[in-house]
Design a protein around this motif. Structure first.
Motif, mmCIF file in Angstrom:
data_model
loop_
_atom_site.group_PDB
_atom_site.id
_atom_site.type_symbol
_atom_site.label_atom_id
_atom_site.label_comp_id
_atom_site.label_asym_id
_atom_site.label_seq_id
_atom_site.Cartn_x
_atom_site.Cartn_y
_atom_site.Cartn_z
ATOM 1 N N ARG A 1 0.765 -1.113 -0.046
ATOM 2 C CA ARG A 1 -0.061 -0.016 0.105
ATOM 3 C C ARG A 1 1.020 1.189 -0.116
ATOM 4 O O ARG A 1 2.100 1.114 -0.102
ATOM 5 N N VAL A 2 0.378 2.337 0.105
ATOM 6 C CA VAL A 2 1.103 3.558 0.210
ATOM 7 C C VAL A 2 1.975 3.451 1.303
ATOM 8 O O VAL A 2 1.721 3.206 2.231
ATOM 9 N N THR B 178 3.816 5.046 4.333
ATOM 10 C CA THR B 178 3.171 6.378 5.202
ATOM 11 C C THR B 178 4.542 7.074 5.611
ATOM 12 O O THR B 178 5.641 6.566 6.161
ATOM 13 N N LEU C 253 -9.822 3.132 -2.599
ATOM 14 C CA LEU C 253 -9.444 2.403 -1.355
ATOM 15 C C LEU C 253 -10.260 1.020 -1.243
ATOM 16 O O LEU C 253 -11.307 1.014 -1.262
ATOM 17 N N ALA D 22 -4.779 -0.078 5.602
ATOM 18 C CA ALA D 22 -4.884 1.285 5.197
ATOM 19 C C ALA D 22 -5.889 1.947 6.437
ATOM 20 O O ALA D 22 -6.020 3.207 6.309
ATOM 21 N N GLU E 87 1.312 7.994 11.514
ATOM 22 C CA GLU E 87 -0.142 8.496 11.352
ATOM 23 C C GLU E 87 -0.377 9.290 13.038
ATOM 24 O O GLU E 87 0.019 8.643 13.752
ATOM 25 N N SER F 60 0.539 10.500 3.374
ATOM 26 C CA SER F 60 0.901 9.251 2.647
ATOM 27 C C SER F 60 1.624 9.675 1.337
ATOM 28 O O SER F 60 1.412 10.942 1.084
ATOM 29 N N ASP G 187 4.200 7.802 -2.349
ATOM 30 C CA ASP G 187 5.060 6.954 -2.843
ATOM 31 C C ASP G 187 6.338 7.420 -3.441
ATOM 32 O O ASP G 187 6.916 6.649 -4.524
ATOM 33 N N LEU H 224 1.803 0.811 -5.516
ATOM 34 C CA LEU H 224 0.365 1.425 -5.221
ATOM 35 C C LEU H 224 -0.359 0.873 -6.465
ATOM 36 O O LEU H 224 -0.198 1.166 -7.569
ATOM 37 N N ASP I 298 -6.214 8.327 7.900
ATOM 38 C CA ASP I 298 -5.489 7.239 7.337
ATOM 39 C C ASP I 298 -6.054 6.632 5.939
ATOM 40 O O ASP I 298 -5.324 6.473 4.916
ATOM 41 N N THR J 76 -4.386 7.265 1.870
ATOM 42 C CA THR J 76 -4.135 6.188 0.864
ATOM 43 C C THR J 76 -4.878 6.442 -0.359
ATOM 44 O O THR J 76 -4.506 6.375 -1.486
ATOM 45 N N THR K 56 -3.746 9.322 -2.796
ATOM 46 C CA THR K 56 -2.641 8.969 -3.406
ATOM 47 C C THR K 56 -2.891 8.200 -4.697
ATOM 48 O O THR K 56 -2.200 8.344 -5.736
#
Length: 343
Positions: A6-7, A9, A120, A180, A209, A252, A254, A269, A296, A300, A303
């Protein structure tokens, strides 16, 4: 918490500017600083709070926080064989599983955000596995379009059935991963625990976060920094500092995680609508929300959207969002109308 692809953080950090001793002018009790640290969900947590020493002496905050986070992990970690989430992932289609209140909260918000954002998707673990991303997040294979189409047809939050009896899936093989949203939920859980104990001046951070409330002694605000996305590798630089008040914060991006395979550059991602790794210029997304869990998940989702879609979503939903994009002329920033009061 299983670190599925995932992204990444980004790490927030609070700028703490000294301590206060003695009583304030109104004769209030001295506010003592308490720092708590530990490990949870495959990462670390850091908590800073201020409260009268007499109050802190009566509490077992570290033990209570550890217990609360252990319960979240036992419910939502795919690394624990008998966790609640793994029990659901082993279910066959149509079987209904009774779920805990915490699991219901995270599932319901994950479903809501999934339908709202379309980017998401807490069921997309098998899609990520199809790309062959290994433990180091490097892709090992490129799926065919036919494979991607078949996978996309068999994932999605629309295939989750949440009702009073519990949770079910409409297709076999559907799996959940709360990578996420679970960290943010853990933050909210700790923040709520502190407030139940009468503590209103705190910063709770898990894996970058955060949720903050109140202020530091001397009426000093919490100051939170967003990192500079194009800082040299191995260095951390501040992009800008924010005084936010009481709110959840998630960032977030990448910009440091990408790989080349067969002459193409891939990020880890993946857009659940196309099944493809994203390719766009959005490198950092900061979202503010009263719930760290919601912040949060949204960080994600935005992004994955990319700059223009993220702008449109933030404005349509009146979200405080701060974006940093990479352009040929350098970094370009965007503040949604709802974010501007925090600048």
């Amino acid at each position: 918490m299983k670190p599925i692809l995932r992204v990444m953080t980004l790490v927030f950090f609070a700028l703490t500017l000294g301590l206060l001793s003695g009583c304030d002018k109104a004769g209030e009790p001295e506010q003592q600083e308490l720092l708590l640290h530990g490990k949870t969900m495959g990462t670390t947590y850091n908590i800073k709070l201020y409260a009268p020493g007499e109050q802190l002496a009566t509490l077992n905050l570290h033990g209570d926080i550890e217990q609360a986070l252990k319960a979240v992990n036992q419910s939502m970690s795919t690394y624990i064989p008998d966790s609640e989430i793994n029990q659901f992932n082993r279910l066959k289609a149509g079987e209904v599983m009774a779920i805990s209140p915490d699991f219901r909260t995270v599932t319901a918000e994950s479903i809501r955000l999934g339908f709202s954002t379309k980017t998401l998707d807490v069921t997309m673990g098998p899609l990520i596995d199809l790309w062959g991303f290994g433990p180091d997040k490097r892709p090992t294979q490129r799926p065919t379009q036919a494979e991607l189409d078949a996978m996309i047809a068999n994932i999605g939050v629309d295939k989750l059935i949440l009702n009073e009896q519990g949770l079910a899936k409409s297709v076999d093989g559907l799996e959940l991963s709360f990578s996420a949203t679970a960290k943010g939920f853990g933050i909210d859980k700790v923040a709520d625990l502190l407030e139940q104990q009468g503590i209103t001046n705190y910063m709770v951070e898990i894996g970058g976060e955060m949720r903050i409330a109140g202020q530091k002694p001397g009426n000093k605000p919490w100051v939170i920094a967003i990192e500079q996305p194009d800082a040299p590798r191995g260095e951390r630089k501040m992009h800008r500092a924010l005084e936010l008040g009481s709110i959840g914060v998630a960032t977030s991006g990448d910009y440091r995680i990408f790989y080349e395979m067969d002459g193409e550059v891939y990020t880890h991602l993946i857009d659940p609508q196309t099944g493809m790794p994203i390719k766009h210029d959005l490198v950092s997304v900061t979202v503010l929300h009263p719930s760290a869990m919601t912040a949060d998940g949204l960080a994600t989702a935005l992004t994955v959207m990319g700059t223009e879609r993220a702008k449109a979503y933030a404005e349509a939903n009146n979200l405080p969002v701060y974006l940093i994009s990479k352009t040929p002329e350098g970094l370009k920033t965007y503040s949604s109308p709802a974010f501007k009061p925090y600048l």
